[in-house]
Design a protein around this motif. Structure first.
Motif, PDB file in Angstrom:
ATOM      1  N   VAL A  40       0.844  -1.204   0.000  1.00 13.39           N
ATOM      2  CA  VAL A  40       0.000   0.000   0.000  1.00 13.39           C
ATOM      3  C   VAL A  40       0.875   1.248   0.000  1.00 13.39           C
ATOM      4  N   TYR A  41       1.930   1.219   0.793  1.00  8.93           N
ATOM      5  CA  TYR A  41       2.838   2.358   0.949  1.00  8.93           C
ATOM      6  C   TYR A  41       3.405   2.809  -0.400  1.00  8.93           C
ATOM      7  N   VAL A  42       4.013   1.881  -1.106  1.00  7.19           N
ATOM      8  CA  VAL A  42       4.652   2.213  -2.381  1.00  7.19           C
ATOM      9  C   VAL A  42       3.603   2.463  -3.477  1.00  7.19           C
ATOM     10  N   SER A  43       2.554   1.656  -3.493  1.00  7.17           N
ATOM     11  CA  SER A  43       1.509   1.835  -4.511  1.00  7.17           C
ATOM     12  C   SER A  43       0.808   3.178  -4.370  1.00  7.17           C
ATOM     13  N   ALA A  44       0.494   3.557  -3.142  1.00  6.68           N
ATOM     14  CA  ALA A  44      -0.166   4.847  -2.919  1.00  6.68           C
ATOM     15  C   ALA A  44       0.758   5.994  -3.324  1.00  6.68           C
ATOM     16  N   TYR A  45       2.034   5.875  -2.996  1.00  8.88           N
ATOM     17  CA  TYR A  45       3.005   6.902  -3.377  1.00  8.88           C
ATOM     18  C   TYR A  45       3.055   7.067  -4.889  1.00  8.88           C
ATOM     19  N   GLU A  46       3.152   5.960  -5.603  1.00 10.06           N
ATOM     20  CA  GLU A  46       3.186   6.020  -7.065  1.00 10.06           C
ATOM     21  C   GLU A  46       1.872   6.566  -7.629  1.00 10.06           C
ATOM     22  N   PHE A  47       0.754   6.163  -7.052  1.00  7.86           N
ATOM     23  CA  PHE A  47      -0.556   6.650  -7.502  1.00  7.86           C
ATOM     24  C   PHE A  47      -0.661   8.162  -7.324  1.00  7.86           C
ATOM     25  N   PHE A  48      -0.313   8.650  -6.132  1.00  8.19           N
ATOM     26  CA  PHE A  48      -0.392  10.092  -5.869  1.00  8.19           C
ATOM     27  C   PHE A  48       0.543  10.875  -6.795  1.00  8.19           C
ATOM     28  N   LYS A  49       1.737  10.347  -7.038  1.00  8.74           N
ATOM     29  CA  LYS A  49       2.680  11.013  -7.940  1.00  8.74           C
ATOM     30  C   LYS A  49       2.101  11.127  -9.352  1.00  8.74           C
ATOM     31  N   LYS A  50       1.553  10.037  -9.846  1.00  4.39           N
ATOM     32  CA  LYS A  50       0.999  10.039 -11.203  1.00  4.39           C
ATOM     33  C   LYS A  50      -0.194  10.990 -11.310  1.00  4.39           C
ATOM     34  N   GLN A  51      -1.031  11.025 -10.280  1.00  7.18           N
ATOM     35  CA  GLN A  51      -2.190  11.917 -10.305  1.00  7.18           C
ATOM     36  C   GLN A  51      -1.759  13.378 -10.351  1.00  7.18           C
ATOM     37  N   ILE A  52      -0.796  13.743  -9.543  1.00  6.86           N
ATOM     38  CA  ILE A  52      -0.328  15.129  -9.525  1.00  6.86           C
ATOM     39  C   ILE A  52       0.343  15.483 -10.852  1.00  6.86           C
ATOM     40  N   ALA A  53       1.205  14.604 -11.344  1.00 11.43           N
ATOM     41  CA  ALA A  53       1.898  14.872 -12.614  1.00 11.43           C
ATOM     42  C   ALA A  53       0.902  14.986 -13.768  1.00 11.43           C
ATOM     43  N   ASN A  54      -0.081  14.095 -13.821  1.00 11.01           N
ATOM     44  CA  ASN A  54      -1.086  14.136 -14.895  1.00 11.01           C
ATOM     45  C   ASN A  54      -1.927  15.402 -14.819  1.00 11.01           C
ATOM     46  N   ASN A  55      -2.292  15.816 -13.612  1.00  9.61           N
ATOM     47  CA  ASN A  55      -3.096  17.031 -13.445  1.00  9.61           C
ATOM     48  C   ASN A  55      -2.324  18.273 -13.869  1.00  9.61           C
ATOM     49  N   GLN A  56      -1.009  18.234 -13.722  1.00 11.37           N
ATOM     50  CA  GLN A  56      -0.176  19.369 -14.110  1.00 11.37           C
ATOM     51  C   GLN A  56       0.302  19.262 -15.562  1.00 11.37           C
ATOM     52  N   GLY A  57      -0.017  18.166 -16.227  1.00 13.89           N
ATOM     53  CA  GLY A  57       0.395  17.971 -17.609  1.00 13.89           C
ATOM     54  C   GLY A  57       1.880  17.674 -17.757  1.00 13.89           C
ATOM     55  N   ARG A  58       2.461  17.071 -16.741  1.00 18.28           N
ATOM     56  CA  ARG A  58       3.891  16.753 -16.766  1.00 18.28           C
ATOM     57  C   ARG A  58       4.090  15.253 -16.670  1.00 18.28           C
ATOM     58  N   VAL A  59       5.331  14.830 -16.905  1.00 20.63           N
ATOM     59  CA  VAL A  59       5.678  13.417 -16.818  1.00 20.63           C
ATOM     60  C   VAL A  59       6.067  13.039 -15.382  1.00 20.63           C
ATOM     61  N   SER A  60       6.732  13.958 -14.679  1.00 18.94           N
ATOM     62  CA  SER A  60       7.158  13.658 -13.314  1.00 18.94           C
ATOM     63  C   SER A  60       6.823  14.818 -12.379  1.00 18.94           C
ATOM     64  N   CYS A  61       7.030  14.576 -11.098  1.00 19.31           N
ATOM     65  CA  CYS A  61       6.712  15.557 -10.063  1.00 19.31           C
ATOM     66  C   CYS A  61       7.973  16.275  -9.583  1.00 19.31           C
ATOM     67  N   THR A  62       7.762  17.439  -8.999  1.00 16.35           N
ATOM     68  CA  THR A  62       8.870  18.149  -8.363  1.00 16.35           C
ATOM     69  C   THR A  62       9.187  17.466  -7.038  1.00 16.35           C
ATOM     70  N   THR A  63      10.291  17.838  -6.439  1.00 16.47           N
ATOM     71  CA  THR A  63      10.679  17.240  -5.155  1.00 16.47           C
ATOM     72  C   THR A  63       9.636  17.541  -4.080  1.00 16.47           C
ATOM     73  N   GLN A  64       9.115  18.755  -4.053  1.00 15.01           N
ATOM     74  CA  GLN A  64       8.105  19.113  -3.055  1.00 15.01           C
ATOM     75  C   GLN A  64       6.822  18.301  -3.246  1.00 15.01           C
ATOM     76  N   GLU A  65       6.456  18.088  -4.503  1.00 15.34           N
ATOM     77  CA  GLU A  65       5.261  17.275  -4.773  1.00 15.34           C
ATOM     78  C   GLU A  65       5.496  15.820  -4.366  1.00 15.34           C
ATOM     79  N   ARG A  66       6.691  15.333  -4.596  1.00 11.57           N
ATOM     80  CA  ARG A  66       7.026  13.973  -4.173  1.00 11.57           C
ATOM     81  C   ARG A  66       6.945  13.849  -2.647  1.00 11.57           C
ATOM     82  N   MET A  67       7.422  14.877  -1.965  1.00 12.83           N
ATOM     83  CA  MET A  67       7.367  14.857  -0.501  1.00 12.83           C
ATOM     84  C   MET A  67       5.920  14.847  -0.012  1.00 12.83           C
ATOM     85  N   LEU A  68       5.062  15.623  -0.676  1.00 14.35           N
ATOM     86  CA  LEU A  68       3.643  15.630  -0.322  1.00 14.35           C
ATOM     87  C   LEU A  68       3.019  14.259  -0.566  1.00 14.35           C
TER      88      LEU A  68
END
Length: 150
Positions: A40-68
């Protein structure tokens, strides 16, 4: 009476007649907590990262977004796994007094004594720790993987 490492080790490993070895007390909830929890830990992290990146129209997240994302993932995992951790702690504590109880019986006892609150005793402090720890560990892991793969 003096304490001896050898005696303590033998008392831990030596099986009590008719009961399991005390070194394995709490293994079942621990195994479920760690195996499902890490998934759950790793899957949720990857899910949240993809959601934020997709919403911003980017491929990856910034460090601050990754921390969130990591903090949210850590809190979510802590919320799901904490009852099993409480159960495991109670099983280990009961074994120290010489009483080895199976996990189902201990869960029933905890529920009778304190309801659902018995499974979340100390949750606040653990949840406050889970977010910052995950917000540090997962992004560092992520950045290290990126560095190694480049």
């Amino acid at each position: 009476m003096t304490w001896s490492f050898r005696k303590a080790l033998l008392d831990t490993i030596r099986p009590t007649p008719g009961k399991s070895r005390s070194i394995y007390v709490g293994f079942a909830p621990h195994f479920v907590m760690e195996s499902l929890g890490r998934g759950v830990y790793v899957s949720a992290y990857e899910f949240f990262k993809k959601q934020i990146a997709n919403n911003q129209g980017r491929v990856s997240c910034t460090t601050q977004e990754r921390m969130l994302c990591a903090g949210l993932s850590g809190f979510l995992t802590c919320s799901l796994c904490f009852p099993l951790d409480s159960l495991r702690s109670r099983l280990i504590a009961s074994s120290l007094s010489g009483q080895i109880v199976d996990p189902i019986s201990m869960a029933r006892t905890m529920a009778k004594e304190g309801g659902h609150k018995a499974f979340f005793r100390g949750f606040g402090v653990t949840a406050l720790r889970a977010g910052p720890v995950a917000a540090t560990v997962l992004p560092v892991y992520d950045k290290t993987l990126e560095w190694l793969n480049s």
